[in-house]
Design an enzyme around this catalytic site. Structure first.
Site, PDB file in Angstrom:
ATOM      1  N   SER A 262      39.367  38.737  53.415  1.00  0.00           N
ATOM      2  CA  SER A 262      39.958  37.836  52.978  1.00  0.00           C
ATOM      3  C   SER A 262      41.179  38.581  52.300  1.00  0.00           C
ATOM      4  O   SER A 262      40.883  40.067  51.950  1.00  0.00           O
ATOM      5  CB  SER A 262      39.166  36.934  51.932  1.00  0.00           C
ATOM      6  OG  SER A 262      38.921  37.831  50.614  1.00  0.00           O
ATOM      7  N   LYS A 263      42.149  37.458  51.770  1.00  0.00           N
ATOM      8  CA  LYS A 263      43.065  38.364  50.979  1.00  0.00           C
ATOM      9  C   LYS A 263      42.890  39.014  49.631  1.00  0.00           C
ATOM     10  O   LYS A 263      43.586  40.007  49.366  1.00  0.00           O
ATOM     11  CB  LYS A 263      44.138  37.128  50.903  1.00  0.00           C
ATOM     12  CG  LYS A 263      45.418  37.557  49.955  1.00  0.00           C
ATOM     13  CD  LYS A 263      46.418  36.480  50.188  1.00  0.00           C
ATOM     14  CE  LYS A 263      47.291  36.506  48.882  1.00  0.00           C
ATOM     15  NZ  LYS A 263      47.745  37.802  47.984  1.00  0.00           N
ATOM     16  N   ARG A 264      41.653  38.369  49.106  1.00  0.00           N
ATOM     17  CA  ARG A 264      41.053  38.918  47.999  1.00  0.00           C
ATOM     18  C   ARG A 264      40.609  40.363  47.984  1.00  0.00           C
ATOM     19  O   ARG A 264      40.709  41.170  47.015  1.00  0.00           O
ATOM     20  CB  ARG A 264      40.160  37.922  47.298  1.00  0.00           C
ATOM     21  CG  ARG A 264      40.157  38.083  45.942  1.00  0.00           C
ATOM     22  CD  ARG A 264      39.620  36.813  45.210  1.00  0.00           C
ATOM     23  NE  ARG A 264      39.396  35.562  45.821  1.00  0.00           N
ATOM     24  CZ  ARG A 264      37.946  35.128  46.070  1.00  0.00           C
ATOM     25  NH1 ARG A 264      37.079  36.071  45.374  1.00  0.00           N
ATOM     26  NH2 ARG A 264      37.694  34.112  46.388  1.00  0.00           N
TER      27      ARG A 264
END
Ligand code: GLU
Length: 520
Positions: A262-264
């Site tokens: 994910s972007k996180r």
């Protein structure tokens, strides 16, 4: 079936920046098209107007331009199967929706969102399908006259796919083999909405793949659950003979822990998940991109290609696009998710950086220095690259440990090469290297060396070596580390003669006198 020309497509929805997983999907499509002498189509799937993000389409096109992934036809590329933007194909879809309705493969439904919610509350695990459609307001449960009256009055409706229950639907996947699902678990998917006169993803996707003569659908694993429905749609249209072959690619997984990348993860561990920097038009938030981080496009393609596929024993991991076109094998892709190894990505970038000519670093290096207000010449910068490109830098790994790695990005160059352009202005007396190497005699040694350097006639590397080596021998002095303190201000940098030659006599001697004064 006669041999058809291979045609594949990359069909993003313009809902934001292109995720790095999407880049890999496009890359695999590209490799497959090239190695089969086929075509790669770029289609924009923008039938969900609520998720449209301005600038996303342009962003995606620019990303592929930067990466060197070329399309043969599609939005911005032309071709004779257009238009390639789905929002411009309304007339086409309308005709195919009609066809399904006329053939009894689909039906009209009037249920409002509130009515659907009420049914969900009433019936546990409600699904719009063979068991429930009779309870709903649709053209199967209502009289023809009532349906006609509602449609004529402009009542919003949707068209749903009529799924026959109890049938095993097989998807022949080039990576996963036979994937079988019973049609009873599928719901009567919405194919068209009268409210915006647009089809949903499923219908538009199938109609377009058919009309654009797509032979292979290569896409991410997240689309696998839709594949049985797509198979049924091909059959409902009578296109089973020319149905594309499917290949669902493995997921990209988090570098550490479990689950989808994910972007996180990128934010936390400091790597981009988008090819280019993205400025979100709504939130104003900026997300980092591979290009802006200093990755080279070849390195990005190379490491992405290896997430889910490998060329086998004995083949170097470093591969150009041409190499990959030759070696790529879709059927040898893994079913299992691939961990996103961002440290390996940096390693690939290092390999691509050092394989370039030193002079090719100069423009990016110059731009980096400009940001610090420093101007230099391409010749000087090329010199610094030659001296420094194989040095290492410190980084913190995912577990928080300090480690060393090769220079992998142009930005690594600034802390490592600052002293070439900026003289030390102070000395850190707690610095281990200075403590150890600036001794009682250092000030007088350096004064003597500075005097001797003043007299050197040829201040080049060869000249310095020829004149200073014998002097060092004669005096028995070991000036190197103290000299480094003077010129660099810390325990790093290139060979001292090389550095002095680069700085020139005046600057070299000036830095030495400053250190003598400051450190005493
Ligand atoms: N529009 C879909 C996407 O955004 C395309 C899926 C497919 O390739 O069928 O990925």
């Amino acid at each position: 079936m006669s041999e058809r020309r291979v045609r594949v497509r990359f069909a993003p929805s313009p809902t934001g920046p292109l995720h790095i997983g999407g880049v890999r999907t496009a890359l695999y499509n590209y490799l497959f098209a090239r190695q089969n002498g086929g075509d790669l189509i770029f289609r924009i799937e923008d039938t969900d107007s609520t998720r449209f993000v301005p600038g996303a389409e342009e962003y995606i096109i620019e990303s592929f331009q930067w990466l060197g992934i070329k399309f043969d036809e599609g939005v911005s590329f032309g071709g004779n199967h257009g238009p390639y933007r789905q929002s411009e194909r309304r007339d086409i879809y309308r005709k195919y929706v009609r066809q399904l309705l006329d053939n009894g493969k689909a039906y009209i439904a009037f249920d409002t969102p509130e009515e659907l919610d009420a049914k969900r509350a009433e019936i546990e695990n409600f699904q719009y399908d063979a068991r429930t459609r009779g309870l709903m307001r649709n053209s199967l449960s209502m009289s023809q006259d009532d349906v006609k009256a509602l449609v004529d009055a402009g009542t919003p409706y949707v068209v749903r796919f009529l799924i026959e229950p109890g049938e095993d639907v097989h998807v022949d996947d080039m990576i996963r083999g036979d994937v079988c699902i019973n049609s009873s678990i599928l719901d009567d998917k919405v194919l068209y909405k009268s409210a915006d006169d647009l089809p949903t993803y499923h219908l538009a996707n199938i109609v377009d793949d058919h009309l654009m003569e797509v032979t292979h659908v290569i896409r991410g694993e997240e689309w696998l659950p839709s594949a049985p429905l797509h198979v049924l749609l091909y059959r409902a249209f009578g296109w089973a003979d020319t149905m594309p072959r499917f290949a669902h690619l493995p997921l990209l997984l988090k570098p550490i822990g479990n689950g989808k990348l994910s972007k996180r993860d990128g934010d936390k561990l400091g790597f981009p998940v988008f090819p280019l920097e993205w400025h979100d038009p709504k939130s104003g938030e900026t997300s980092s991109g591979y290009r802006e981080k200093g990755y080279l496009p070849g390195a990005v393609c190379n490491f992405l290609a290896l997430l889910g596929w490998n060329p086998g024993e004995g083949q170097s991991e470093i591969m150009s696009l041409e190499d990959m076109v030759r070696l790529f094998d879709l059927s040898k892709c893994s079913k299992n998710g691939a961990k996103f190894d961002y440290i390996k990505a940096a390693w690939f970038n290092h390999q691509y950086m050092i394989s370039r000519d030193d002079s090719e670093w100069a423009p990016d290096f110059a731009a980096l220095l400009e940001k610090q207000g420093i101007h230099s010449t391409p010749e000087k910068l090329t010199e610094v690259v030659r001296m420094m490109k194989l040095k290492v830098v410190e980084y913190t790994d995912a577990q928080g440990n300090k480690k060393k790695r090769n220079i992998s990005f142009i930005t690594d160059m600034w802390p490592l090469t600052r002293f070439f352009f900026v003289a030390p202005a102070q000395f850190d007396c707690e610095d281990k290297f200075i403590k150890k190497n600036w001794k009682e005699t250092s000030a007088s040694d350096m004064a003597a060396l500075a005097d001797r350097l003043e007299k050197v006639s040829d201040f080049s590397l060869a000249g310095l070596k020829a004149e200073i080596d014998p002097w060092v021998e004669e005096t028995g002095m070991k000036p190197w580390n103290a000299w480094r303190v003077c010129l660099v201000g810390e325990g790093q940098g290139p060979d001292m003669y090389e550095l002095a030659a680069f700085l020139g006599k005046e600057e070299t001697v000036r830095r030495m006198h400053f250190a003598i004064q400051t450190l005493g």
